[in-house]
Design an enzyme around this catalytic site. Structure first.
Site, PDB file in Angstrom:
ATOM      1  CG  HIS A   1      14.607 -12.107  12.550  1.00 26.72           C
ATOM      2  ND1 HIS A   1      14.539 -13.477  12.714  1.00 26.72           N
ATOM      3  CD2 HIS A   1      14.303 -11.575  13.738  1.00 26.72           C
ATOM      4  CE1 HIS A   1      14.196 -13.742  13.958  1.00 26.72           C
ATOM      5  NE2 HIS A   1      14.046 -12.607  14.606  1.00 26.72           N
ATOM      6  CG  ASP A   2      17.471 -12.384  15.734  1.00 25.08           C
ATOM      7  OD1 ASP A   2      16.888 -11.287  15.620  1.00 25.08           O
ATOM      8  OD2 ASP A   2      17.010 -13.344  16.370  1.00 25.08           O
TER       9      ASP A   2
ATOM     10  CD  GLU B   1      15.766 -17.293  19.075  1.00 28.42           C
ATOM     11  OE1 GLU B   1      16.594 -16.520  18.613  1.00 28.42           O
ATOM     12  OE2 GLU B   1      14.949 -16.942  19.961  1.00 28.42           O
TER      13      GLU B   1
ATOM     14  CG  ASN C   1      -0.223  -0.100   2.521  1.00 29.55           C
ATOM     15  OD1 ASN C   1       1.020  -0.166   2.535  1.00 29.55           O
ATOM     16  ND2 ASN C   1      -0.942  -0.096   3.623  1.00 29.55           N
TER      17      ASN C   1
ATOM     18  CG  ASP D   1       8.582 -15.707  15.589  1.00 28.66           C
ATOM     19  OD1 ASP D   1       8.954 -16.102  16.706  1.00 28.66           O
ATOM     20  OD2 ASP D   1       9.354 -15.374  14.691  1.00 28.66           O
TER      21      ASP D   1
ATOM     22  CG  ASP E   1      11.472 -14.989  20.517  1.00 23.99           C
ATOM     23  OD1 ASP E   1      12.192 -14.808  19.542  1.00 23.99           O
ATOM     24  OD2 ASP E   1      11.507 -14.265  21.542  1.00 23.99           O
TER      25      ASP E   1
END
Ligand code: NOJ
Length: 549
Positions: free
Chosen positions: A322-323, A255, A23, A98, A201
């Site tokens: 992503h870490d 994780e 968008n 997640d 997580d």
């Protein structure tokens, strides 16, 4: 019983904020993901792990949830989410959510309520008096995983609350059965919507066995011996399995920060989870304190991965998420051998035994972003490290170096769909995080789809080969001990046998005799060779997948 999907599948991780913006507000969203499902399916992956899309003040970009039952408006609505599950399903893709329950956001209503001393929610969190004599010191000496104190003072009630991450991420108290009940409700809610499982997580830290002082002086994770993989942790995970996960086919991925073999083995064999991420291999280019850089030696990576391959029944294999910083920057070569090293790392990750994870952009060879000022980072952890270094008067050049190395922004720059404005990620004016300008013209989906020899094309072939060749997704793992940068291992089942050979270095390397045995057919080559021309040397980052016999 049929083999569950997660044992054959490759899993693709999407970081929604940076995947595709539908968008024009510069932020990736769920309709954007839906618009790219054909692309995801075309990779050959079967499962998507979706980083958090829940309601959140975004202090840790969604790993701080303020409502588990709502979707953050930046990403869309619950209807969009339901549509995502359906549209994914049409393409043979499952969604893994997640699950972030070690902590909530401080803006979650449970926490807001818990601030009143007599609230029934008080015990959802760890609220404690400060140390004597006057209570003006935190209840213990623990430090946060992101550095700095792990307790925050609350004036109103003259007590402190525990937060192992930022102060906007208060830890839930898993001694309270109500908390476990809440977690089970969340799990049921999403399973009922048709999600296939959860990536849990920091799940090996949820149970704080005691709140005694921690050992040592570390500014990071002091006290961890009191909450890492304690008996209560195993007990709770097993309960979740008995109550929920055992009731249907789904996947539970842990994780597990600093997991060791003993606990990892127990997590799997006691049905506490199906697989877990170990962190050891990600520390190969870091000093023991994890603060400074260390030269990467492929031998070390090889030893660590071989050990895990042989010690636990199933592995979750990854080189990026992503870490983590981008793997080509860390373990390959961004410039001369960009393509070759990108493919070599792919071949390594995807021919190991276990379930491979590919992080968005990894399949096109994205690399780290340019070095920036620590203050400009959008990563709460990097900013906290900078703050503490400032407190200790460390010079700017050092802070810059350390923070750039830790900065999780490297992995979070927008997915590069084409070489045009905003890399095709958004048609808005600005993006929430800058597009990585480094080598954008060579590193984007459009360009690589048109090139048979691209990293992307290699991933597509590799994922297919992995799926079609039984021994590669379910065979035994047999390491071949080699010195130097050559990685060699066999994957074997009753019917077939394959050999992976990779030179993970910039120099030509001799293949030891022990690693050449009986290879006949070439299945894949990172140099795009079509047939085998002898096995004496491997060129820089040359990788081969060979059939034996
Ligand atoms: C691990 C997540 O992957 C990371 O992004 C987050 O900051 C911490 N857990 C805290 O939730």
């Amino acid at each position: 019983m049929a083999t569950p999907l997660w044992k054959n599948a490759t899993i693709y991780q999407i970081y929604p904020r940076s995947f595709c913006d539908s968008n024009g507000d510069g932020i990736g969203d769920i309709p954007g993901i839906i618009s790219k499902l054909d692309y995801v399916a075309s990779l050959g992956v079967k499962i998507i792990w979706l980083s958090p899309v829940y309601q959140s003040p975004l202090d840790d970009l969604g790993y701080d949830i303020s409502d588990y039952y709502k979707i953050h408006p930046d990403y869309g609505t619950m209807e969009d989410f339901d549509r995502l599950v359906k549209e994914a399903d049409k393409r043979g893709l499952k969604i893994v959510m997640d699950l972030v329950v070690n902590h909530t956001s401080d803006e979650h209503h449970w926490f807001k309520e818990s601030k009143k001393i007599d609230s029934p929610f008080r015990d959802y969190y760890y609220w404690r008096k400060g140390k004597e004599p006057n209570g003006k010191r935190p209840p213990n000496n623990w430090t946060s995983m992101f550095t700095g104190p792990a307790w925050e003072y609350d004036k109103e009630t003259d007590e402190w609350y525990l937060h192992l991450y930022s102060k906007k991420q208060p830890d839930l108290n898993f001694h309270n059965p109500k908390v476990i009940e809440e977690v089970e409700n969340i799990l049921r809610f999403y399973l009922d919507k048709g999600v296939y499982g959860f990536r849990c997580d920091v799940i090996n830290q949820i149970f704080k066995e005691s709140l005694e002082d921690g050992k040592g002086k570390s500014q990071q994770a002091r006290g961890i011996e009191h909450y890492l993989m304690k008996e209560g942790n195993h007990r709770i995970l097993r309960k979740l399995y008995d109550d929920i996960f055992s009731k249907q086919e789904c996947v539970v991925i842990g994780e597990t920060y600093n997991v060791d073999i003993e606990n990892g083995y127990r997590f799997l064999t006691n049905h506490e989870m199906d697989m877990f991420f170990q962190f050891e291999a990600m520390a190969v280019d870091q000093s023991p304190s994890r603060v400074f850089a260390r030269r990467f030696h492929p031998e070390e990576m090889k030893d660590i991965l071989y050990k895990w391959q042989q010690s636990v029944p199933w592995n979750a294999n990854y080189l990026e998420n992503h870490d983590q910083r981008r793997s080509i920057t860390r373990f390959g070569d961004e410039k001369t051998y960009w393509k070759e090293s990108g493919k070599a790392l792919a071949l390594f990750n995807l021919t190991l035994s276990g379930t491979p994870f590919v992080y968005q952009g990894e399949e096109i060879g994205m690399i780290d972003k340019p070095i920036g000022e620590p203050e400009d980072s959008l990563d709460v952890a990097a900013r906290m490290v900078n703050k503490i270094m400032k407190k200790f008067h460390l010079p700017h050049f050092m802070r810059k170096k350390v923070c750039n190395r830790l900065d999780r922004d490297h992995a979070r720059t927008p997915m590069q769909w084409n070489g045009g404005p905003n890399a095709g990620f958004s048609n808005g004016k600005d993006t929430w995080i800058k597009v990585n300008p480094r080598f954008l013209e060579r590193t984007n989906v459009e360009k690589e789809e048109a090139d048979e020899t691209s990293i992307l094309s290699f991933y597509r072939r590799l994922i297919k080969e992995r799926e079609n060749r039984g021994a590669i997704h379910d065979g035994k793992f047999i390491p071949i001990r080699t010195k130097g940068p050559i990685i060699a291992f066999i994957r074997e089942n009753e019917n077939e046998k394959y050999l992976t050979l990779i030179n993970l270095s910039k120099k030509k390397a001799k293949i030891p005799e022990s690693a050449c045995m009986g290879a006949s057919d070439l299945v894949l080559s990172t140099y795009e060779e079509k047939e085998l021309k002898g096995l004496a040397y491997l060129r820089p980052y040359e990788g081969l997948l060979l059939k034996i016999g």
